[in-house]
Design a protein around this motif. Structure first.
Motif, mmCIF file in Angstrom:
data_model
loop_
_atom_site.group_PDB
_atom_site.id
_atom_site.type_symbol
_atom_site.label_atom_id
_atom_site.label_comp_id
_atom_site.label_asym_id
_atom_site.label_seq_id
_atom_site.Cartn_x
_atom_site.Cartn_y
_atom_site.Cartn_z
ATOM 1 N N THR A 8 -35.619 -8.867 -82.790
ATOM 2 C CA THR A 8 -36.350 -7.607 -82.666
ATOM 3 C C THR A 8 -35.826 -6.530 -83.602
ATOM 4 O OG1 THR A 8 -34.930 -6.900 -80.843
ATOM 5 C CG2 THR A 8 -36.981 -8.064 -80.267
ATOM 6 N N ALA A 9 -34.692 -6.775 -84.229
ATOM 7 C CA ALA A 9 -34.106 -5.800 -85.163
ATOM 8 C C ALA A 9 -34.776 -5.910 -86.533
ATOM 9 C CB ALA A 9 -32.601 -6.046 -85.309
ATOM 10 N N HIS A 10 -34.638 -4.870 -87.306
ATOM 11 C CA HIS A 10 -35.055 -4.875 -88.712
ATOM 12 C C HIS A 10 -33.814 -5.297 -89.494
ATOM 13 C CE1 HIS A 10 -36.889 -2.370 -92.245
ATOM 14 N NE2 HIS A 10 -36.401 -3.517 -92.653
ATOM 15 N N LEU A 11 -33.848 -6.469 -90.114
ATOM 16 C CA LEU A 11 -32.705 -6.995 -90.843
ATOM 17 C C LEU A 11 -32.650 -6.397 -92.243
ATOM 18 C CD1 LEU A 11 -32.873 -10.772 -89.873
ATOM 19 C CD2 LEU A 11 -31.708 -8.902 -88.692
ATOM 20 N N ILE A 12 -31.482 -5.937 -92.629
ATOM 21 C CA ILE A 12 -31.233 -5.439 -93.973
ATOM 22 C C ILE A 12 -30.358 -6.478 -94.655
ATOM 23 C CG2 ILE A 12 -30.308 -3.550 -95.361
ATOM 24 C CD1 ILE A 12 -32.762 -2.837 -93.531
ATOM 25 N N ASP A 13 -30.908 -7.169 -95.629
ATOM 26 C CA ASP A 13 -30.237 -8.289 -96.285
ATOM 27 C C ASP A 13 -29.616 -7.823 -97.596
ATOM 28 O OD1 ASP A 13 -29.407 -10.750 -97.246
ATOM 29 O OD2 ASP A 13 -31.311 -11.760 -96.814
ATOM 30 N N LEU A 14 -28.290 -7.801 -97.635
ATOM 31 C CA LEU A 14 -27.554 -7.359 -98.821
ATOM 32 C C LEU A 14 -27.204 -8.506 -99.770
ATOM 33 C CD1 LEU A 14 -24.967 -4.911 -97.189
ATOM 34 C CD2 LEU A 14 -27.187 -4.360 -98.174
ATOM 35 N N ARG A 15 -27.537 -9.722 -99.402
ATOM 36 C CA ARG A 15 -27.137 -10.867 -100.222
ATOM 37 C C ARG A 15 -27.864 -10.858 -101.564
ATOM 38 N NH1 ARG A 15 -28.758 -15.791 -96.979
ATOM 39 N NH2 ARG A 15 -30.533 -14.436 -96.568
ATOM 40 N N PRO A 16 -27.229 -11.433 -102.581
ATOM 41 C CA PRO A 16 -27.890 -11.547 -103.890
ATOM 42 C C PRO A 16 -29.164 -12.386 -103.773
ATOM 43 C CG PRO A 16 -25.556 -12.123 -104.060
ATOM 44 C CD PRO A 16 -25.874 -11.975 -102.596
ATOM 45 N N PRO A 17 -30.114 -12.178 -104.685
ATOM 46 C CA PRO A 17 -31.399 -12.900 -104.617
ATOM 47 C C PRO A 17 -31.253 -14.418 -104.496
ATOM 48 C CG PRO A 17 -31.529 -11.174 -106.262
ATOM 49 C CD PRO A 17 -30.095 -11.219 -105.794
ATOM 50 N N ALA A 51 -33.673 -1.309 -84.103
ATOM 51 C CA ALA A 51 -32.377 -1.091 -84.725
ATOM 52 C C ALA A 51 -32.315 -1.836 -86.052
ATOM 53 C CB ALA A 51 -31.274 -1.595 -83.799
ATOM 54 N N LEU A 52 -31.407 -1.398 -86.906
ATOM 55 C CA LEU A 52 -31.157 -2.080 -88.173
ATOM 56 C C LEU A 52 -29.941 -2.978 -88.000
ATOM 57 C CD1 LEU A 52 -31.511 0.961 -90.595
ATOM 58 C CD2 LEU A 52 -33.253 -0.734 -90.026
ATOM 59 N N LEU A 53 -30.048 -4.201 -88.461
ATOM 60 C CA LEU A 53 -28.946 -5.146 -88.432
ATOM 61 C C LEU A 53 -28.682 -5.572 -89.868
ATOM 62 C CD1 LEU A 53 -27.012 -6.626 -86.560
ATOM 63 C CD2 LEU A 53 -28.726 -8.425 -86.314
ATOM 64 N N VAL A 54 -27.511 -5.202 -90.389
ATOM 65 C CA VAL A 54 -27.190 -5.407 -91.802
ATOM 66 C C VAL A 54 -26.446 -6.726 -91.974
ATOM 67 C CG1 VAL A 54 -26.121 -4.392 -93.842
ATOM 68 C CG2 VAL A 54 -26.997 -2.899 -92.031
ATOM 69 N N VAL A 55 -26.913 -7.520 -92.938
ATOM 70 C CA VAL A 55 -26.391 -8.861 -93.170
ATOM 71 C C VAL A 55 -25.895 -8.982 -94.602
ATOM 72 C CG1 VAL A 55 -27.006 -11.313 -93.189
ATOM 73 C CG2 VAL A 55 -28.150 -9.759 -91.606
ATOM 74 N N GLY A 73 -28.299 8.891 -90.273
ATOM 75 C CA GLY A 73 -29.014 9.095 -89.023
ATOM 76 C C GLY A 73 -29.762 7.886 -88.495
ATOM 77 N N LEU A 74 -29.455 6.701 -89.018
ATOM 78 C CA LEU A 74 -30.147 5.477 -88.606
ATOM 79 C C LEU A 74 -29.289 4.674 -87.633
ATOM 80 C CD1 LEU A 74 -31.403 4.572 -92.150
ATOM 81 C CD2 LEU A 74 -32.781 5.488 -90.300
ATOM 82 N N ASP A 75 -29.933 3.942 -86.748
ATOM 83 C CA ASP A 75 -29.256 3.071 -85.793
ATOM 84 C C ASP A 75 -28.979 1.745 -86.500
ATOM 85 O OD1 ASP A 75 -28.296 1.650 -83.631
ATOM 86 O OD2 ASP A 75 -30.219 1.552 -82.593
ATOM 87 N N ALA A 76 -27.792 1.610 -87.082
ATOM 88 C CA ALA A 76 -27.467 0.425 -87.891
ATOM 89 C C ALA A 76 -26.176 -0.215 -87.412
ATOM 90 C CB ALA A 76 -27.348 0.814 -89.358
ATOM 91 N N ARG A 77 -26.182 -1.529 -87.377
ATOM 92 C CA ARG A 77 -25.001 -2.320 -87.030
ATOM 93 C C ARG A 77 -24.852 -3.429 -88.060
ATOM 94 N NH1 ARG A 77 -25.024 1.379 -84.531
ATOM 95 N NH2 ARG A 77 -25.159 1.775 -82.322
ATOM 96 N N ALA A 78 -23.631 -3.893 -88.242
ATOM 97 C CA ALA A 78 -23.360 -5.030 -89.125
ATOM 98 C C ALA A 78 -23.408 -6.318 -88.306
ATOM 99 C CB ALA A 78 -21.990 -4.877 -89.779
ATOM 100 N N TRP A 79 -24.044 -7.343 -88.862
ATOM 101 C CA TRP A 79 -24.051 -8.669 -88.229
ATOM 102 C C TRP A 79 -22.650 -9.229 -88.317
ATOM 103 C CZ3 TRP A 79 -26.324 -11.752 -85.004
ATOM 104 C CH2 TRP A 79 -26.052 -13.120 -85.032
ATOM 105 N N ARG A 80 -22.100 -9.707 -87.224
ATOM 106 C CA ARG A 80 -20.713 -10.183 -87.161
ATOM 107 C C ARG A 80 -20.560 -11.689 -87.354
ATOM 108 N NH1 ARG A 80 -18.244 -5.756 -88.201
ATOM 109 N NH2 ARG A 80 -18.652 -4.092 -86.725
#
Length: 93
Positions: A8-17, A51-55, A73-80
């Motif tokens: 249900t979270a919006h995933l933010i994917d930081l990995r290279p393409p 929520a934002l879940l950063v990967v 001001g965003l609800d963001a957590r890091a994926w563990r």
């Protein structure tokens, strides 16, 4: 604080393409960004219901990016967990 549910979270994917293409995160809303874009405030994200879940590949960039997003001001957590664990949760619930 517990991680939000990846389904249900919006995933933010930081990995290279290449890594994103090799192991896509399917079954969720995903936005690909770089740490530099987030640090510079050029992410284009606005507060939302989910929520934002950063990967990232190793977790260190995800932690930093989540802190930057929270300072915006965003609800963001890091994926563990690992990317494979995240994919399994998205697939199997």
């Amino acid at each position: 604080m517990a991680d939000p549910d990846p389904r249900t979270a919006h995933l933010i994917d930081l990995r290279p393409p290449a890594e994103r293409e090799a192991a896509p995160l399917t079954g969720a809303r995903v936005t690909a960004l770089t740490l530099d874009q987030i640090e510079d405030g050029q992410h284009g994200l606005t507060p939302a219901r989910e929520a934002l879940l950063v990967v990232c590949a190793r977790g260190t960039q995800a932690d930093l990016a989540a802190r930057y997003l929270r300072s915006d001001g965003l609800d963001a957590r890091a994926w563990r967990g690992t990317v494979a664990e995240l994919q399994a949760q998205l697939r199997d619930g």
